[in-house]
Design an enzyme around this catalytic site. Structure first.
Site, PDB file in Angstrom:
ATOM      1  N   TYR A 193       0.949  -1.242  -0.043  1.00  0.00           N
ATOM      2  CA  TYR A 193       0.052  -0.001   0.023  1.00  0.00           C
ATOM      3  C   TYR A 193       0.905   1.226   0.026  1.00  0.00           C
ATOM      4  CZ  TYR A 193      -4.476   2.146  -0.149  1.00  0.00           C
ATOM      5  OH  TYR A 193      -5.617   2.600  -0.784  1.00  0.00           O
TER       6      TYR A 193
ATOM      7  N   HIS B 175       7.496   5.010   0.630  1.00  0.00           N
ATOM      8  CA  HIS B 175       8.028   3.715   0.076  1.00  0.00           C
ATOM      9  C   HIS B 175       8.864   4.354  -1.204  1.00  0.00           C
ATOM     10  CE1 HIS B 175       4.401   2.362   2.091  1.00  0.00           C
ATOM     11  NE2 HIS B 175       5.369   1.336   2.600  1.00  0.00           N
TER      12      HIS B 175
ATOM     13  N   ASP C 242      10.000   4.043  11.783  1.00  0.00           N
ATOM     14  CA  ASP C 242       9.919   3.150  12.668  1.00  0.00           C
ATOM     15  C   ASP C 242      11.635   2.911  13.051  1.00  0.00           C
ATOM     16  OD1 ASP C 242       9.987   0.876  14.361  1.00  0.00           O
ATOM     17  OD2 ASP C 242       8.435  -0.043  13.051  1.00  0.00           O
TER      18      ASP C 242
ATOM     19  N   SER D  37       1.066   3.959   5.715  1.00  0.00           N
ATOM     20  CA  SER D  37      -0.231   3.150   5.135  1.00  0.00           C
ATOM     21  C   SER D  37      -1.464   3.139   5.731  1.00  0.00           C
ATOM     22  CB  SER D  37       0.077   1.716   4.646  1.00  0.00           C
ATOM     23  OG  SER D  37       1.265   1.712   3.869  1.00  0.00           O
TER      24      SER D  37
END
Length: 283
Positions: free
Chosen positions: A32, A37, A150, A186
């Site tokens: 997604y 990304h 993250d 996402s």
């Protein structure tokens, strides 16, 4: 761009590339795609001869009651976006091909996994480390590219490949944000219109913490109190999972800021659990 679903097929292709001395990069994803990304793929494309993107919603990193079933999936859309970034191979395996029925082996980094996200997701990083190890063994890349939204995940994986002598360079890339500061994710799709208006205040609260630090404050509790006060006023729908100030490498909490220091958080806004972080001191 080639789409491969069989683990043995991707491994055979990567073995050939490695034998030929081809510089390969892996970008592990759950799909997604958004501009964050795309930035990872673009970096991999810029520094490598072959780019492999894995697309796998990993069941092992989701706990009971989490959003594995609801996690957004759109292979056709993602494949088009990956191809537009010049990706050579999209590896999209099935769960049953990566985890056999009698799967019994797990990879863990307890020292870095039991804090921050690990407090509320105790098996999460075991699942992350195991699937990343599998992907690295299948693709044998020279580099693997991860987003720094993250931060803990990047730190855990760096320690894992160091401790296990896996010959790969783990590259962390900066957070990509919406114009209003919200970290791209996402899971932002879960936000209602009202929640979407509130969510950027996660970032603004961290930015306040950095501003306080830059003005000379060095007490971690004072900085966290200011951030929480800001959120109470501007993010009434948010529920803090954690807010911590840590050493960016060891992830050990700090009481006073003396060197490179990271402020990291996870906040639930409606159905979305949103991560963000910011360096308070250092790069």
């Amino acid at each position: 761009m080639q789409i491969i679903t069989e683990p043995q097929t991707i491994q055979q292709a990567c073995l050939r590339w490695r034998a030929d001395g081809v510089h390969t990069a892996l970008v592990p994803t759950m799909g997604y795609y958004h501009a964050g990304h795309e930035s990872l793929m673009a970096h991999a494309r810029a520094v490598s001869e072959k780019v492999i993107v894995s697309l796998f919603v990993n069941p092992a990193q989701f706990g009971p009651g989490e959003d594995f079933a609801a996690y957004p999936r759109d292979l056709e859309r993602d494949a088009a976006m990956a191809e537009a970034q010049g990706v050579d191979v999209l590896f999209a395996p099935k769960a049953e091909d990566l985890y056999k029925k009698d799967h019994a082996t797990w990879v863990e980094v307890p020292a870095l996994s039991q804090t921050m996200c690990g407090l509320s997701r105790p098996t999460h990083f075991r699942g992350v480390c195991t699937v990343v190890t599998k992907l690295l063994m299948l693709t044998m890349p020279r580099i693997a590219v991860f987003g720094q939204k993250d931060w803990q995940q990047v730190a855990v994986i760096r320690r894992m490949v160091r401790d296990l002598n896996i010959p790969v360079d783990i590259v962390g890339r900066p957070i990509v944000r919406e114009p209003d500061g919200l970290a791209m994710s996402s899971r932002n799709i879960y936000l209602t219109a009202e929640e979407r208006l509130q969510a950027p205040h996660i970032h603004h609260g961290l930015a306040l913490g950095r501003a306080i630090t830059q003005s000379g404050e060095r007490d971690a509790e004072t900085i966290k109190t200011a951030i929480r006060r800001y959120w109470a006023q501007n993010l009434p729908g948010g529920e803090e999972d954690y807010l911590t100030i840590v050493d960016p490498v060891s992830l050990e909490p700090v009481d006073r800021l003396t060197g490179a220091t990271l402020c990291a958080t996870a906040v639930r806004v409606g159905q979305a659990r949103l991560l963000d972080n910011m360096m308070l001191l250092g790069d």
